[in-house]
Design a protein around this motif. Structure first.
Motif, short mmCIF file in Angstrom:
data_model
loop_
_atom_site.label_atom_id
_atom_site.label_comp_id
_atom_site.label_asym_id
_atom_site.label_seq_id
_atom_site.Cartn_x
_atom_site.Cartn_y
_atom_site.Cartn_z
N LEU A 121 20.83 -81.13 -10.86
CA LEU A 121 20.64 -82.46 -10.29
C LEU A 121 19.28 -82.52 -9.64
O LEU A 121 18.63 -81.49 -9.42
N ILE A 122 18.83 -83.73 -9.35
CA ILE A 122 17.52 -83.90 -8.73
C ILE A 122 17.66 -84.66 -7.42
O ILE A 122 18.56 -85.48 -7.24
N VAL A 123 16.76 -84.35 -6.50
CA VAL A 123 16.69 -85.02 -5.21
C VAL A 123 15.48 -85.94 -5.25
O VAL A 123 14.36 -85.50 -5.54
N ILE A 124 15.70 -87.22 -4.98
CA ILE A 124 14.62 -88.20 -5.06
C ILE A 124 14.42 -88.87 -3.71
O ILE A 124 15.36 -89.07 -2.95
N LYS A 125 13.16 -89.20 -3.44
CA LYS A 125 12.78 -89.86 -2.19
C LYS A 125 11.83 -90.99 -2.53
O LYS A 125 10.87 -90.81 -3.30
N ALA A 126 12.08 -92.15 -1.96
CA ALA A 126 11.34 -93.35 -2.35
C ALA A 126 9.86 -93.24 -2.01
O ALA A 126 9.00 -93.55 -2.84
N GLN A 127 9.53 -92.82 -0.80
CA GLN A 127 8.12 -92.81 -0.39
C GLN A 127 7.26 -91.86 -1.24
O GLN A 127 6.25 -92.29 -1.80
N PRO A 128 7.62 -90.58 -1.36
CA PRO A 128 6.75 -89.66 -2.10
C PRO A 128 6.63 -89.98 -3.58
O PRO A 128 5.65 -89.57 -4.23
N LEU A 129 7.60 -90.71 -4.14
CA LEU A 129 7.57 -90.99 -5.58
C LEU A 129 6.89 -92.31 -5.90
O LEU A 129 6.80 -92.70 -7.06
N GLY A 130 6.42 -93.03 -4.90
CA GLY A 130 5.68 -94.25 -5.16
C GLY A 130 6.50 -95.52 -5.18
O GLY A 130 6.01 -96.57 -5.57
N GLY A 131 7.77 -95.42 -4.77
CA GLY A 131 8.59 -96.63 -4.68
C GLY A 131 9.89 -96.53 -5.44
O GLY A 131 10.14 -95.56 -6.18
N ILE A 132 10.72 -97.53 -5.25
CA ILE A 132 12.07 -97.52 -5.81
C ILE A 132 12.06 -97.56 -7.33
O ILE A 132 12.78 -96.82 -7.99
N ARG A 133 11.24 -98.40 -7.91
CA ARG A 133 11.25 -98.53 -9.38
C ARG A 133 10.83 -97.24 -10.06
O ARG A 133 11.44 -96.83 -11.06
N ARG A 134 9.79 -96.59 -9.55
CA ARG A 134 9.36 -95.34 -10.18
C ARG A 134 10.43 -94.27 -10.02
O ARG A 134 10.68 -93.48 -10.95
N ALA A 135 11.08 -94.23 -8.87
CA ALA A 135 12.15 -93.25 -8.67
C ALA A 135 13.29 -93.49 -9.65
O ALA A 135 13.85 -92.55 -10.23
N LEU A 136 13.65 -94.75 -9.85
CA LEU A 136 14.72 -95.07 -10.81
C LEU A 136 14.31 -94.67 -12.22
O LEU A 136 15.15 -94.19 -13.01
N ASP A 137 13.06 -94.85 -12.57
CA ASP A 137 12.57 -94.45 -13.90
C ASP A 137 12.69 -92.93 -14.08
O ASP A 137 13.07 -92.46 -15.16
N ILE A 138 12.35 -92.18 -13.03
CA ILE A 138 12.43 -90.72 -13.11
C ILE A 138 13.87 -90.27 -13.31
O ILE A 138 14.15 -89.38 -14.13
N VAL A 139 14.79 -90.88 -12.60
CA VAL A 139 16.21 -90.54 -12.76
C VAL A 139 16.67 -90.83 -14.18
O VAL A 139 17.32 -90.00 -14.83
N ALA A 140 16.30 -92.01 -14.68
CA ALA A 140 16.72 -92.38 -16.04
C ALA A 140 16.15 -91.43 -17.08
O ALA A 140 16.84 -91.02 -18.01
N GLU A 141 14.88 -91.07 -16.92
CA GLU A 141 14.24 -90.21 -17.91
C GLU A 141 14.77 -88.78 -17.84
O GLU A 141 14.88 -88.09 -18.86
N SER A 142 15.11 -88.32 -16.64
CA SER A 142 15.60 -86.94 -16.49
C SER A 142 16.99 -86.78 -17.06
O SER A 142 17.34 -85.70 -17.55
N GLY A 143 17.80 -87.83 -16.98
CA GLY A 143 19.17 -87.74 -17.44
C GLY A 143 20.07 -86.91 -16.54
O GLY A 143 21.19 -86.57 -16.92
#
Length: 324
Positions: free
Chosen positions: A210-232
């Protein structure tokens, strides 16, 4: 659209939040807050981060303050308790600040401490949480592969839900995951996501469950959601020791995830003596929604004049990087 630096500075407030317990070397958490058309946002990269990395955090704050965010799929977010690298005797007091939380994340591998300290701390957490509670650990990439395997073998008796970033590199994570698979301990990637040039490399290498995501370091909510979707991979939303404003952005991210299988690390407001607004766990969860800081608290928690100047200068430099 990137607002002008004058627009950001016009509402900027710099705060210094004292912590109940030293956490990752921090006794006082500083942050710069500003308001945009959509509401308040937080810019709080850790002070040691260079401007290039910090500018990603600014992009996230601007997006949150200026743009409409993805629609929420839930109105409350279950959160975990966070236990700093305290003595085992202090665990009960720490967990009391997280009422109703069914999961606890325990910091391990603290500089200057030993595996015996980690074992005592995790044992104390398990005793408080009981057999039905969930206990996860976070090493912040401090172990090598052999150290991680030894530590996880020693901690396995406490029924560990997952180990967050036991080692630094993707290759090390993959090796640790292979070695401890028989123990039933999942491996979570944090720094290998938020500080990586290629955050999907972990998933491609089969290095994490699993992955741990944080909104600020990843550049915002949309980019974080994209990373989750792409990682599967399943995702846990966590904070970067944010104020209530940053935590509300994390809650918005967690609320927008299609699936939320794990309790999130967004209860860290309970680690502050006082926050800019009330946002600590109640019955093990926090609400989703915009947060407006309390003016009296902003004044009470205002950073010193020299620190305010430091943050405003940093904001200006990072804004220039974004504009370029």
């Amino acid at each position: 659209m990137t607002p002008s630096i004058a627009e950001l500075l016009d509402t900027a407030r710099v705060v210094a939040l004292p912590m109940t317990t030293r956490f990752r070397g921090v006794d006082v958490r500083e942050a710069l807050l500003f308001e945009g058309p959509q509401g308040w946002a937080e810019f709080s990269p850790f002070v040691e981060y260079a401007d290039a990395e910090a500018s990603v955090w600014l992009a996230s704050a601007i997006d949150f303050a200026w743009n409409e965010q993805p629609a929420p799929l839930r109105d409350r977010i279950p959160v975990n308790a966070t236990v700093p690298a305290v003595a085992a005797a202090d665990v009960v007091g720490v967990l009391a600040r997280f009422p109703g939380c069914r999961t606890a994340k325990v910091k391990v591998a603290e500089a200057g401490q030993h595996l015996s300290d980690d074992i005592a701390r995790v044992r104390a957490v398990r005793d408080v949480m009981g057999p039905l509670g969930r206990v996860r650990i976070d090493a912040n990439a401090a172990w090598n592969v052999d150290e991680a395997e030894r530590a996880l073998h020693a901690l396995a008796e406490f029924d560990i839900e997952y180990a967050e970033q036991p080692c630094a590199t993707v290759e090390e994570l993959a090796e640790v995951r292979a070695r401890v698979k028989y123990m039933g301990i999942l491996i979570a990637a944090d720094e290998s996501i938020r500080k990586a040039e290629d955050p999907i490399a972990v998933a491609r290498a089969g290095a994490a469950d699993l992955i741990v995501i944080k909104a600020q370091p990843l550049g915002g909510i949309r980019r974080a959601l994209d990373i989750v979707a792409e990682s599967g991979l399943p995702a846990v939303v966590s904070s970067a020791l944010d104020t209530a404003i940053g935590l509300s952005q994390g809650a918005a991210l967690a609320a927008a995830l299609p699936q939320l299988d794990f309790d999130c690390g967004l209860g860290t407001g309970a680690l502050f003596v006082e926050n800019v607004a009330k946002l600590s766990p109640v019955d093990g969860s926090i609400p989703v929604g915009r947060i407006t800081p309390d003016e009296a608290r902003l004044e009470r928690l205002a950073a010193s004049a020299d620190r305010q100047d430091w943050w405003r200068e940093r904001l200006t430099r990072c804004h220039a990087l974004l504009s370029d």
